[in-house]
Design a protein around this motif. Sequence first.
Motif, PDB file in Angstrom:
ATOM      1  N   SER A  71      -3.712   3.903  -5.963  1.00 43.45           N
ATOM      2  CA  SER A  71      -4.620   5.035  -5.822  1.00 43.45           C
ATOM      3  C   SER A  71      -3.833   6.326  -5.682  1.00 43.45           C
ATOM      4  N   PRO A  72      -4.197   7.359  -6.417  1.00 42.42           N
ATOM      5  CA  PRO A  72      -3.403   8.593  -6.423  1.00 42.42           C
ATOM      6  C   PRO A  72      -3.398   9.330  -5.084  1.00 42.42           C
ATOM      7  N   ASN A  73      -4.400   9.062  -4.234  1.00 39.04           N
ATOM      8  CA  ASN A  73      -4.456   9.753  -2.943  1.00 39.04           C
ATOM      9  C   ASN A  73      -3.807   8.951  -1.822  1.00 39.04           C
ATOM     10  N   TYR A  74      -3.079   7.899  -2.191  1.00 45.06           N
ATOM     11  CA  TYR A  74      -2.446   7.046  -1.174  1.00 45.06           C
ATOM     12  C   TYR A  74      -0.945   6.978  -1.388  1.00 45.06           C
ATOM     13  N   ASN A  75      -0.199   7.466  -0.414  1.00 42.64           N
ATOM     14  CA  ASN A  75       1.259   7.382  -0.411  1.00 42.64           C
ATOM     15  C   ASN A  75       1.667   6.650   0.859  1.00 42.64           C
ATOM     16  N   PRO A  76       2.002   5.365   0.768  1.00 38.62           N
ATOM     17  CA  PRO A  76       2.253   4.582   1.986  1.00 38.62           C
ATOM     18  C   PRO A  76       3.400   5.108   2.831  1.00 38.62           C
ATOM     19  N   ASP A  77       4.417   5.712   2.211  1.00 33.53           N
ATOM     20  CA  ASP A  77       5.522   6.254   3.004  1.00 33.53           C
ATOM     21  C   ASP A  77       5.059   7.408   3.888  1.00 33.53           C
ATOM     22  N   ARG A  78       3.990   8.061   3.463  1.00 29.34           N
ATOM     23  CA  ARG A  78       3.453   9.173   4.248  1.00 29.34           C
ATOM     24  C   ARG A  78       2.261   8.755   5.104  1.00 29.34           C
ATOM     25  N   HIS A  79       1.426   7.878   4.586  1.00 33.39           N
ATOM     26  CA  HIS A  79       0.173   7.573   5.256  1.00 33.39           C
ATOM     27  C   HIS A  79       0.235   6.387   6.214  1.00 33.39           C
ATOM     28  N   ASN A  80       1.090   5.400   5.947  1.00 31.13           N
ATOM     29  CA  ASN A  80       1.156   4.249   6.848  1.00 31.13           C
ATOM     30  C   ASN A  80       1.621   4.667   8.235  1.00 31.13           C
ATOM     31  N   LEU A  97       8.148   6.459  13.709  1.00 29.32           N
ATOM     32  CA  LEU A  97       8.190   7.133  12.418  1.00 29.32           C
ATOM     33  C   LEU A  97       9.392   6.651  11.624  1.00 29.32           C
ATOM     34  N   THR A  98       9.165   6.255  10.386  1.00 34.44           N
ATOM     35  CA  THR A  98      10.268   5.799   9.546  1.00 34.44           C
ATOM     36  C   THR A  98      11.337   6.875   9.420  1.00 34.44           C
ATOM     37  N   GLY A  99      12.563   6.504   9.681  1.00 37.37           N
ATOM     38  CA  GLY A  99      13.675   7.439   9.573  1.00 37.37           C
ATOM     39  C   GLY A  99      13.868   8.332  10.786  1.00 37.37           C
ATOM     40  N   ASN A 100      12.979   8.267  11.746  1.00 41.48           N
ATOM     41  CA  ASN A 100      13.071   9.102  12.945  1.00 41.48           C
ATOM     42  C   ASN A 100      13.639   8.273  14.086  1.00 41.48           C
ATOM     43  N   GLN A 101      14.949   8.366  14.274  1.00 41.35           N
ATOM     44  CA  GLN A 101      15.617   7.555  15.276  1.00 41.35           C
ATOM     45  C   GLN A 101      15.100   7.836  16.680  1.00 41.35           C
ATOM     46  N   TRP A 151      -2.518   0.666   7.593  1.00 39.99           N
ATOM     47  CA  TRP A 151      -2.446   1.136   6.201  1.00 39.99           C
ATOM     48  C   TRP A 151      -3.860   1.463   5.706  1.00 39.99           C
ATOM     49  N   SER A 152      -4.695   1.951   6.632  1.00 41.30           N
ATOM     50  CA  SER A 152      -6.118   2.160   6.376  1.00 41.30           C
ATOM     51  C   SER A 152      -6.392   3.137   5.228  1.00 41.30           C
ATOM     52  N   VAL A 153      -5.514   4.109   5.023  1.00 38.31           N
ATOM     53  CA  VAL A 153      -5.724   5.056   3.917  1.00 38.31           C
ATOM     54  C   VAL A 153      -5.711   4.323   2.578  1.00 38.31           C
ATOM     55  N   GLY A 154      -4.901   3.289   2.460  1.00 37.11           N
ATOM     56  CA  GLY A 154      -4.824   2.515   1.225  1.00 37.11           C
ATOM     57  C   GLY A 154      -5.765   1.331   1.174  1.00 37.11           C
ATOM     58  N   ALA A 155      -6.439   1.037   2.286  1.00 36.21           N
ATOM     59  CA  ALA A 155      -7.251  -0.169   2.372  1.00 36.21           C
ATOM     60  C   ALA A 155      -8.714   0.049   2.006  1.00 36.21           C
ATOM     61  N   ARG A 156      -9.100   1.262   1.668  1.00 38.87           N
ATOM     62  CA  ARG A 156     -10.444   1.571   1.186  1.00 38.87           C
ATOM     63  C   ARG A 156     -10.408   2.904   0.470  1.00 38.87           C
ATOM     64  N   PRO A 157     -11.408   3.305  -0.310  1.00 40.13           N
ATOM     65  CA  PRO A 157     -12.763   2.761  -0.298  1.00 40.13           C
ATOM     66  C   PRO A 157     -12.944   1.481  -1.094  1.00 40.13           C
ATOM     67  N   ASP A 158     -12.054   1.196  -2.058  1.00 40.60           N
ATOM     68  CA  ASP A 158     -12.165  -0.044  -2.818  1.00 40.60           C
ATOM     69  C   ASP A 158     -10.933  -0.893  -2.567  1.00 40.60           C
ATOM     70  N   PRO A 159     -11.114  -2.222  -2.510  1.00 41.01           N
ATOM     71  CA  PRO A 159      -9.947  -3.092  -2.364  1.00 41.01           C
ATOM     72  C   PRO A 159      -9.046  -2.958  -3.586  1.00 41.01           C
ATOM     73  N   ASN A 160      -7.762  -2.872  -3.365  1.00 36.90           N
ATOM     74  CA  ASN A 160      -6.841  -2.607  -4.460  1.00 36.90           C
ATOM     75  C   ASN A 160      -5.542  -3.339  -4.179  1.00 36.90           C
ATOM     76  N   PHE A 161      -5.244  -4.370  -4.978  1.00 40.88           N
ATOM     77  CA  PHE A 161      -4.015  -5.115  -4.774  1.00 40.88           C
ATOM     78  C   PHE A 161      -2.790  -4.237  -4.985  1.00 40.88           C
ATOM     79  N   ALA A 166       2.058  -1.568  -2.921  1.00 40.59           N
ATOM     80  CA  ALA A 166       2.796  -0.354  -2.565  1.00 40.59           C
ATOM     81  C   ALA A 166       3.018  -0.274  -1.060  1.00 40.59           C
ATOM     82  N   SER A 167       2.006  -0.643  -0.288  1.00 40.61           N
ATOM     83  CA  SER A 167       2.155  -0.638   1.163  1.00 40.61           C
ATOM     84  C   SER A 167       3.190  -1.666   1.596  1.00 40.61           C
ATOM     85  N   GLY A 168       3.155  -2.852   0.988  1.00 42.88           N
ATOM     86  CA  GLY A 168       4.134  -3.883   1.329  1.00 42.88           C
ATOM     87  C   GLY A 168       5.553  -3.434   1.076  1.00 42.88           C
ATOM     88  N   GLN A 169       5.776  -2.757  -0.032  1.00 44.51           N
ATOM     89  CA  GLN A 169       7.110  -2.234  -0.321  1.00 44.51           C
ATOM     90  C   GLN A 169       7.528  -1.200   0.713  1.00 44.51           C
TER      91      GLN A 169
END
Length: 340
Positions: A71-80, A97-101, A151-161, A166-169
């Motif tokens: 989904s174009p509005n979902y960036n897991p590195d930013r939204h997860n 936060l990823t990368g924030n020691q 990862w709720s931003v990527g988990a709806r509105p429609d299910p998308n493998f 992308a979230s798993g990566q």
Amino acid sequence: MTSIAYRIHSIIYYSNHSNNLVIIALCYYTLAASDPGIFGQPGGLRYEYWTDDDGVPYLVDSWKLSSRAQSPNYNPDRHNQYHLFTRENPRVSQPILTGNQQSLTRSNFNARRTTVFVLHGWGGRVTGNSMTTLIAALLASQDLNVIGVDWSVGARPDPNFYNALASGQSVARFINWLGSFGVRGSNVVIIGYSLGGQQAGMIGRYTNERISYISALDPPQRGHNFEFRASDGAYTEVIHTDARMGGNPIGQVDFYPNGGRNQPGCGNDGQCNHARAYHFMAESLVSGGFTGIECESLQHARNGRCGRPGRLRMGGLAPKPGRTGIYFLQTNAAPPFSRG
């Protein structure tokens, strides 16, 4: 073509279950299947009701499970979001936060503990039923680092493998980053419910080190090459409770409580069957129980007629290296679910 498809979608949404609905849905299948940007499930209706982790039903485009693009509005590195819970902070999370020691070193995270990642399913969030149930059970069972992945931003509105991939990566990159602070794959466990169960396997494929134990709780199966695999972790285990999800053996060990479909106490409630997977897992973490009987085949497990001598405990936090196979067990209709 697209405008016609959306118009028919709205009719399906507001129609009652009737013969007209069936005719409309079949017409929609014919129209939408000609769209080169969609590769759906032959013979299946495009729109169906799904329930989120809290059991709320939504009409979704199930063919978007097969979407070719994230989904174009979902960036897991930013939204997860990564929420740390420990016995020092069992109810209020500490965000990492990823990368924030600094966010890590100032938290209660301890690299000497086992670190467990928990993932919700479609429409879920870190405060949803599956997450709160599993996180509480994990902390009751052992002194752990429990990281709830939102990862709720990527988990709806429609299910998308593809969103789940992308979230798993992205989660794998987070785990790889934790490796610089002494976290080893041999001391990491991943537990995912529903679509989060598919994602759990994807995470294991992209980490630098092999994950010790990955558990998928009733993951949906749609025949994609990035679905859960037995090889995703050093030990992989799947609990099947709702046949609507597919229910084929996909782990090193696959458990089929009550045949993997109609769970006692659920009646005809499919969401109840589905949710039993995380309730069984939570109970196994706290009190054990749930001894499975080894089966000759999936059909034997479905029918509850298993006669092999093997016995194995379902769930729990300890991996069972070297164990493989299909297992059946029966449960009670209400907690405690285990019969021992």
